[in-house]
Scaffold this motif. Structure first.
Motif, PDB file in Angstrom:
ATOM      1  N   TYR A  89       0.820  -1.204   0.000  1.00 53.02           N
ATOM      2  CA  TYR A  89       0.000   0.000   0.000  1.00 53.02           C
ATOM      3  C   TYR A  89       0.858   1.260   0.000  1.00 53.02           C
ATOM      4  O   TYR A  89       0.498   2.268  -0.619  1.00 53.02           O
ATOM      5  CB  TYR A  89      -0.947  -0.004   1.203  1.00 53.02           C
ATOM      6  CG  TYR A  89      -2.160  -0.877   0.993  1.00 53.02           C
ATOM      7  CD1 TYR A  89      -3.104  -0.568   0.015  1.00 53.02           C
ATOM      8  CD2 TYR A  89      -2.356  -2.023   1.760  1.00 53.02           C
ATOM      9  CE1 TYR A  89      -4.218  -1.371  -0.182  1.00 53.02           C
ATOM     10  CE2 TYR A  89      -3.465  -2.825   1.563  1.00 53.02           C
ATOM     11  CZ  TYR A  89      -4.390  -2.502   0.582  1.00 53.02           C
ATOM     12  OH  TYR A  89      -5.495  -3.299   0.376  1.00 53.02           O
ATOM     13  N   HIS A  90       1.989   1.214   0.677  1.00 50.45           N
ATOM     14  CA  HIS A  90       2.857   2.387   0.693  1.00 50.45           C
ATOM     15  C   HIS A  90       3.374   2.690  -0.709  1.00 50.45           C
ATOM     16  O   HIS A  90       3.385   3.844  -1.148  1.00 50.45           O
ATOM     17  CB  HIS A  90       4.021   2.180   1.666  1.00 50.45           C
ATOM     18  CG  HIS A  90       4.737   3.453   2.011  1.00 50.45           C
ATOM     19  ND1 HIS A  90       5.734   3.984   1.209  1.00 50.45           N
ATOM     20  CD2 HIS A  90       4.573   4.318   3.049  1.00 50.45           C
ATOM     21  CE1 HIS A  90       6.161   5.109   1.741  1.00 50.45           C
ATOM     22  NE2 HIS A  90       5.472   5.346   2.849  1.00 50.45           N
ATOM     23  N   GLU A  91       3.771   1.660  -1.434  1.00 52.83           N
ATOM     24  CA  GLU A  91       4.250   1.868  -2.809  1.00 52.83           C
ATOM     25  C   GLU A  91       3.101   2.329  -3.708  1.00 52.83           C
ATOM     26  O   GLU A  91       3.266   3.246  -4.531  1.00 52.83           O
ATOM     27  CB  GLU A  91       4.868   0.590  -3.358  1.00 52.83           C
ATOM     28  CG  GLU A  91       5.435   0.771  -4.764  1.00 52.83           C
ATOM     29  CD  GLU A  91       6.101  -0.469  -5.330  1.00 52.83           C
ATOM     30  OE1 GLU A  91       6.527  -0.436  -6.506  1.00 52.83           O
ATOM     31  OE2 GLU A  91       6.200  -1.482  -4.589  1.00 52.83           O
ATOM     32  N   ALA A  92       1.929   1.709  -3.556  1.00 51.67           N
ATOM     33  CA  ALA A  92       0.783   2.074  -4.388  1.00 51.67           C
ATOM     34  C   ALA A  92       0.335   3.502  -4.111  1.00 51.67           C
ATOM     35  O   ALA A  92       0.070   4.282  -5.040  1.00 51.67           O
ATOM     36  CB  ALA A  92      -0.362   1.101  -4.143  1.00 51.67           C
ATOM     37  N   PHE A  93       0.236   3.883  -2.835  1.00 46.15           N
ATOM     38  CA  PHE A  93      -0.222   5.220  -2.488  1.00 46.15           C
ATOM     39  C   PHE A  93       0.822   6.280  -2.821  1.00 46.15           C
ATOM     40  O   PHE A  93       0.491   7.421  -3.135  1.00 46.15           O
ATOM     41  CB  PHE A  93      -0.602   5.295  -1.015  1.00 46.15           C
ATOM     42  CG  PHE A  93      -1.869   4.546  -0.668  1.00 46.15           C
ATOM     43  CD1 PHE A  93      -2.648   3.962  -1.647  1.00 46.15           C
ATOM     44  CD2 PHE A  93      -2.282   4.418   0.654  1.00 46.15           C
ATOM     45  CE1 PHE A  93      -3.811   3.267  -1.340  1.00 46.15           C
ATOM     46  CE2 PHE A  93      -3.440   3.736   0.988  1.00 46.15           C
ATOM     47  CZ  PHE A  93      -4.207   3.156  -0.021  1.00 46.15           C
ATOM     48  N   THR A  94       2.104   5.909  -2.735  1.00 46.84           N
ATOM     49  CA  THR A  94       3.154   6.837  -3.144  1.00 46.84           C
ATOM     50  C   THR A  94       3.040   7.130  -4.637  1.00 46.84           C
ATOM     51  O   THR A  94       3.200   8.269  -5.084  1.00 46.84           O
ATOM     52  CB  THR A  94       4.545   6.277  -2.829  1.00 46.84           C
ATOM     53  OG1 THR A  94       4.683   6.123  -1.406  1.00 46.84           O
ATOM     54  CG2 THR A  94       5.651   7.207  -3.323  1.00 46.84           C
ATOM     55  N   ALA A  95       2.731   6.095  -5.418  1.00 48.30           N
ATOM     56  CA  ALA A  95       2.551   6.293  -6.856  1.00 48.30           C
ATOM     57  C   ALA A  95       1.356   7.190  -7.132  1.00 48.30           C
ATOM     58  O   ALA A  95       1.400   8.077  -7.999  1.00 48.30           O
ATOM     59  CB  ALA A  95       2.382   4.953  -7.559  1.00 48.30           C
ATOM     60  N   ALA A  96       0.270   6.997  -6.385  1.00 47.73           N
ATOM     61  CA  ALA A  96      -0.958   7.751  -6.642  1.00 47.73           C
ATOM     62  C   ALA A  96      -0.904   9.178  -6.103  1.00 47.73           C
ATOM     63  O   ALA A  96      -1.438  10.104  -6.723  1.00 47.73           O
ATOM     64  CB  ALA A  96      -2.146   7.020  -6.022  1.00 47.73           C
ATOM     65  N   LEU A  97      -0.261   9.371  -4.952  1.00 46.33           N
ATOM     66  CA  LEU A  97      -0.349  10.647  -4.238  1.00 46.33           C
ATOM     67  C   LEU A  97       0.987  11.349  -4.064  1.00 46.33           C
ATOM     68  O   LEU A  97       1.037  12.458  -3.515  1.00 46.33           O
ATOM     69  CB  LEU A  97      -0.959  10.415  -2.845  1.00 46.33           C
ATOM     70  CG  LEU A  97      -2.299   9.686  -2.781  1.00 46.33           C
ATOM     71  CD1 LEU A  97      -2.652   9.346  -1.329  1.00 46.33           C
ATOM     72  CD2 LEU A  97      -3.403  10.527  -3.414  1.00 46.33           C
ATOM     73  N   GLY A  98       2.060  10.733  -4.521  1.00 41.02           N
ATOM     74  CA  GLY A  98       3.404  11.206  -4.190  1.00 41.02           C
ATOM     75  C   GLY A  98       3.728  12.624  -4.600  1.00 41.02           C
ATOM     76  O   GLY A  98       4.598  13.255  -4.002  1.00 41.02           O
ATOM     77  N   GLY A  99       3.064  13.154  -5.612  1.00 38.18           N
ATOM     78  CA  GLY A  99       3.394  14.502  -6.059  1.00 38.18           C
ATOM     79  C   GLY A  99       2.437  15.576  -5.597  1.00 38.18           C
ATOM     80  O   GLY A  99       2.555  16.730  -6.017  1.00 38.18           O
ATOM     81  N   LEU A 100       1.497  15.234  -4.718  1.00 39.19           N
ATOM     82  CA  LEU A 100       0.439  16.184  -4.379  1.00 39.19           C
ATOM     83  C   LEU A 100       0.743  17.072  -3.181  1.00 39.19           C
ATOM     84  O   LEU A 100       0.173  18.159  -3.066  1.00 39.19           O
ATOM     85  CB  LEU A 100      -0.874  15.427  -4.102  1.00 39.19           C
ATOM     86  CG  LEU A 100      -1.394  14.513  -5.203  1.00 39.19           C
ATOM     87  CD1 LEU A 100      -2.795  14.017  -4.845  1.00 39.19           C
ATOM     88  CD2 LEU A 100      -1.395  15.204  -6.546  1.00 39.19           C
ATOM     89  N   VAL A 101       1.623  16.652  -2.294  1.00 38.23           N
ATOM     90  CA  VAL A 101       1.886  17.380  -1.054  1.00 38.23           C
ATOM     91  C   VAL A 101       3.379  17.653  -0.926  1.00 38.23           C
ATOM     92  O   VAL A 101       4.211  16.795  -1.237  1.00 38.23           O
ATOM     93  CB  VAL A 101       1.396  16.563   0.164  1.00 38.23           C
ATOM     94  CG1 VAL A 101       1.795  17.234   1.471  1.00 38.23           C
ATOM     95  CG2 VAL A 101      -0.116  16.381   0.101  1.00 38.23           C
ATOM     96  N   GLY A 102       3.714  18.849  -0.472  1.00 39.77           N
ATOM     97  CA  GLY A 102       5.120  19.180  -0.280  1.00 39.77           C
ATOM     98  C   GLY A 102       5.304  20.674  -0.115  1.00 39.77           C
ATOM     99  O   GLY A 102       4.387  21.413   0.248  1.00 39.77           O
ATOM    100  N   SER A 103       6.514  21.139  -0.415  1.00 34.33           N
ATOM    101  CA  SER A 103       6.868  22.547  -0.255  1.00 34.33           C
ATOM    102  C   SER A 103       6.832  23.251  -1.608  1.00 34.33           C
ATOM    103  O   SER A 103       7.302  22.719  -2.610  1.00 34.33           O
ATOM    104  CB  SER A 103       8.263  22.675   0.359  1.00 34.33           C
ATOM    105  OG  SER A 103       8.307  22.096   1.650  1.00 34.33           O
ATOM    106  N   TYR A 104       6.273  24.454  -1.609  1.00 29.03           N
ATOM    107  CA  TYR A 104       6.186  25.222  -2.841  1.00 29.03           C
ATOM    108  C   TYR A 104       6.199  26.705  -2.497  1.00 29.03           C
ATOM    109  O   TYR A 104       6.103  27.102  -1.322  1.00 29.03           O
ATOM    110  CB  TYR A 104       4.908  24.873  -3.616  1.00 29.03           C
ATOM    111  CG  TYR A 104       3.623  25.255  -2.920  1.00 29.03           C
ATOM    112  CD1 TYR A 104       2.965  26.443  -3.219  1.00 29.03           C
ATOM    113  CD2 TYR A 104       3.067  24.422  -1.951  1.00 29.03           C
ATOM    114  CE1 TYR A 104       1.784  26.793  -2.567  1.00 29.03           C
ATOM    115  CE2 TYR A 104       1.890  24.760  -1.302  1.00 29.03           C
ATOM    116  CZ  TYR A 104       1.250  25.951  -1.616  1.00 29.03           C
ATOM    117  OH  TYR A 104       0.092  26.294  -0.966  1.00 29.03           O
ATOM    118  N   ALA A 105       6.325  27.537  -3.518  1.00 29.32           N
ATOM    119  CA  ALA A 105       6.312  28.983  -3.312  1.00 29.32           C
ATOM    120  C   ALA A 105       5.525  29.648  -4.425  1.00 29.32           C
ATOM    121  O   ALA A 105       5.532  29.182  -5.567  1.00 29.32           O
ATOM    122  CB  ALA A 105       7.739  29.539  -3.280  1.00 29.32           C
TER     123      ALA A 105
END
Length: 311
Positions: A89-105
């Motif tokens: 599930y960690h690999e699957a959810f990382t693939a699905a959601l990995g680019g949605l949350v983080g740091s931005y400006a």
């Protein structure tokens, strides 16, 4: 019980059914703990809840997972005999959601302001209304009988469509099913975003081309109703809408084949509705109201960024 792939094989199936309330709670926990001594990733929370519930991820299980992760034990220890399922599930959810949350400006009045949270955007630009329902898997019959592998967002003709996440324009042009469409691959290669049925005569953002790099929230096209035709630039779709799809790619052999992994993005779109990119039309054309930088992908130095790179 979930059938896991052999260790050396890529994941070949993902049934993404995480409810909106669970996504939102896990996201809030991630953001709240970001600057604390123990930052809890929303993907860790969701993966632990999923391995305990067989992927259901109800809100109660997500709250329990978040509370447990605030302790001293690692996720793998907390999952116990279910560790192999946690890893899946960690690999699957990382693939699905990995680019949605983080740091931005974003740049406001000449000043760059950095923050942490949702850094992906709703596919329909700010100020433009839309409606949608969970229509993933509904039957389609044009060409051949098949399932609907996306989420239809109904809106007004010409509504600006933006990139949910940054990446590379991998496909662009006419498709007999999707009409004028754009396909964008995320920078990590795991997500392929598909935007279809774009506007007749003026489907794409000015100058956009295959191979271009786009940032999350960049204008890529305009909502329409093209498609269902072998002839280009035909309006054969009855209702104006954006077909938005997300394909997960764990191995390149899964692209352009009969075993593609498309997931239900309805609840992801609901989550992204809280983060919308503003675009404006000027005498020189459409542009972003607030230039954007993904801080997880580049070296951010205030004062060095005077403009937003155009695609």
């Amino acid at each position: 019980m979930l059938a896991l792939p052999a260790a050396a094989e890529p994941i070949r199936w993902v049934d993404f059914g995480v409810p909106y309330e669970s996504l939102k709670y896990a996201l809030d926990q991630d953001i709240t703990t970001f600057e604390q001594e123990k930052h809890i990733s929303w993907i860790d929370i969701l993966a632990l809840a999923a391995c305990r519930t067989g992927g259901k991820c109800g809100l109660a299980s997500v709250k329990k997972a978040a509370a447990d992760l605030k302790g001293e034990r690692a996720p793998e220890e907390l999952s116990g005999d279910l560790t192999k399922y946690y890893s899946y599930y960690h690999e699957a959810f990382t693939a699905a959601l990995g680019g949605l949350v983080g740091s931005y400006a974003i740049e406001v009045d000449g000043e760059w302001k950095s923050q942490y949270g949702l850094k992906a955007f709703c596919p329909v630009a700010a100020g433009y209304g839309y409606s949608h329902c969970d229509d993933f898997g509904v039957s389609r019959s044009f060409g051949f009988r098949r399932k609907h592998l996306g989420n239809d967002l109904m809106g007004a003709l010409g509504s600006p469509i933006v990139a949910v996440e940054g990446g590379v324009v991998e496909a662009m042009g006419w498709n007999r099913y999707g009409g004028w469409r754009v396909g964008i691959r995320s920078f990590d290669g795991k997500r392929y975003y598909y935007y279809a049925h774009l506007k007749k005569d003026h489907p794409f953002a000015e100058g956009l081309a295959e191979g271009d790099i786009v940032q999350a929230g960049d204008l890529i096209g305009f909502m329409g109703r093209t498609g269902y035709s072998d002839q280009e630039n035909v309006n054969n779709i009855e209702t104006v809408h954006l077909h938005f799809g997300l394909e997960l790619i764990f191995d390149e052999s899964q692209k352009e084949c009969n075993s593609e992994i498309w997931i239900d993005v309805y609840n992801i779109v609901r989550l992204l509705s809280a983060h919308r990119a503003s675009v404006v039309k000027t005498e020189s054309g459409w542009q972003r109201a607030y230039p954007y930088r993904d801080l997880d992908l580049e070296d951010f130095r205030p004062g060095t960024m005077n403009s937003h790179p155009q695609s």
